[in-house]
Scaffold this motif. Structure first.
Motif, short mmCIF file in Angstrom:
data_model
loop_
_atom_site.label_atom_id
_atom_site.label_comp_id
_atom_site.label_asym_id
_atom_site.label_seq_id
_atom_site.Cartn_x
_atom_site.Cartn_y
_atom_site.Cartn_z
N VAL A 17 -16.12 -73.70 -20.56
CA VAL A 17 -16.12 -73.35 -21.99
C VAL A 17 -17.05 -74.27 -22.75
CG1 VAL A 17 -14.69 -73.34 -24.06
CG2 VAL A 17 -13.84 -72.31 -21.96
N LEU A 18 -17.04 -75.55 -22.46
CA LEU A 18 -17.96 -76.48 -23.13
C LEU A 18 -19.42 -76.17 -22.80
CD1 LEU A 18 -16.01 -79.85 -22.78
CD2 LEU A 18 -16.39 -78.50 -24.85
N LEU A 19 -19.68 -75.83 -21.56
CA LEU A 19 -21.04 -75.47 -21.16
C LEU A 19 -21.49 -74.20 -21.87
CD1 LEU A 19 -23.45 -76.11 -19.33
CD2 LEU A 19 -22.38 -74.70 -17.58
N LEU A 20 -20.61 -73.22 -21.96
CA LEU A 20 -20.93 -71.98 -22.67
C LEU A 20 -21.20 -72.25 -24.15
CD1 LEU A 20 -21.18 -68.89 -22.52
CD2 LEU A 20 -18.75 -68.80 -23.05
N ALA A 21 -20.39 -73.09 -24.77
CA ALA A 21 -20.60 -73.45 -26.18
C ALA A 21 -21.94 -74.15 -26.37
CB ALA A 21 -19.46 -74.33 -26.67
N LEU A 22 -22.29 -75.03 -25.46
CA LEU A 22 -23.57 -75.74 -25.54
C LEU A 22 -24.74 -74.77 -25.40
CD1 LEU A 22 -24.92 -78.54 -25.74
CD2 LEU A 22 -24.88 -78.61 -23.26
N ILE A 23 -24.63 -73.83 -24.47
CA ILE A 23 -25.71 -72.85 -24.26
C ILE A 23 -25.86 -71.96 -25.49
CG2 ILE A 23 -26.35 -70.81 -22.93
CD1 ILE A 23 -25.19 -72.24 -20.47
N LEU A 24 -24.74 -71.49 -26.04
CA LEU A 24 -24.81 -70.63 -27.22
C LEU A 24 -25.34 -71.38 -28.43
CD1 LEU A 24 -21.56 -68.53 -26.84
CD2 LEU A 24 -23.90 -67.82 -26.39
N PHE A 25 -24.98 -72.65 -28.59
CA PHE A 25 -25.52 -73.44 -29.70
C PHE A 25 -27.03 -73.60 -29.54
CE2 PHE A 25 -26.88 -77.60 -31.31
CZ PHE A 25 -26.62 -77.41 -32.65
N GLY A 26 -27.48 -73.90 -28.33
CA GLY A 26 -28.91 -74.07 -28.09
C GLY A 26 -29.68 -72.78 -28.32
N ALA A 27 -29.11 -71.65 -27.89
CA ALA A 27 -29.78 -70.36 -28.09
C ALA A 27 -29.83 -70.01 -29.57
CB ALA A 27 -29.05 -69.28 -27.30
N GLY A 28 -28.75 -70.29 -30.28
CA GLY A 28 -28.74 -70.00 -31.72
C GLY A 28 -29.76 -70.83 -32.47
N PHE A 29 -29.89 -72.09 -32.11
CA PHE A 29 -30.89 -72.95 -32.75
C PHE A 29 -32.29 -72.47 -32.45
CE2 PHE A 29 -33.67 -76.70 -32.66
CZ PHE A 29 -33.56 -77.10 -33.99
#
Length: 56
Positions: A7-19
């Motif tokens: 879940v933390l990895l998914l949140a990090l990936i989605l934050f990076g993609a959004g940025f």
């Protein structure tokens, strides 16, 4: 522990993609404004016609 890390990895990936997508949107807007300004501010040729401001 593994589901929490996933879940933390998914949140990090989605934050990076959004940025990255936000940065790409701003870049696209800037390019569009420069492109439109090029049509407004293009010069004239010696024959009196309108020339292109880009060379392609």
């Amino acid at each position: 522990m593994v589901p929490l890390l996933l879940v933390l990895l998914l949140a990090l990936i989605l934050f990076g993609a959004g940025f990255a997508l936000k940065v790409l949107w701003w870049a696209a807007v800037i390019v569009l404004v420069v492109w439109l300004l090029g049509f407004i501010a293009r010069g004239t040729t010696a024959a009196g016609g309108r020339s292109r401001w880009y060379r392609w």
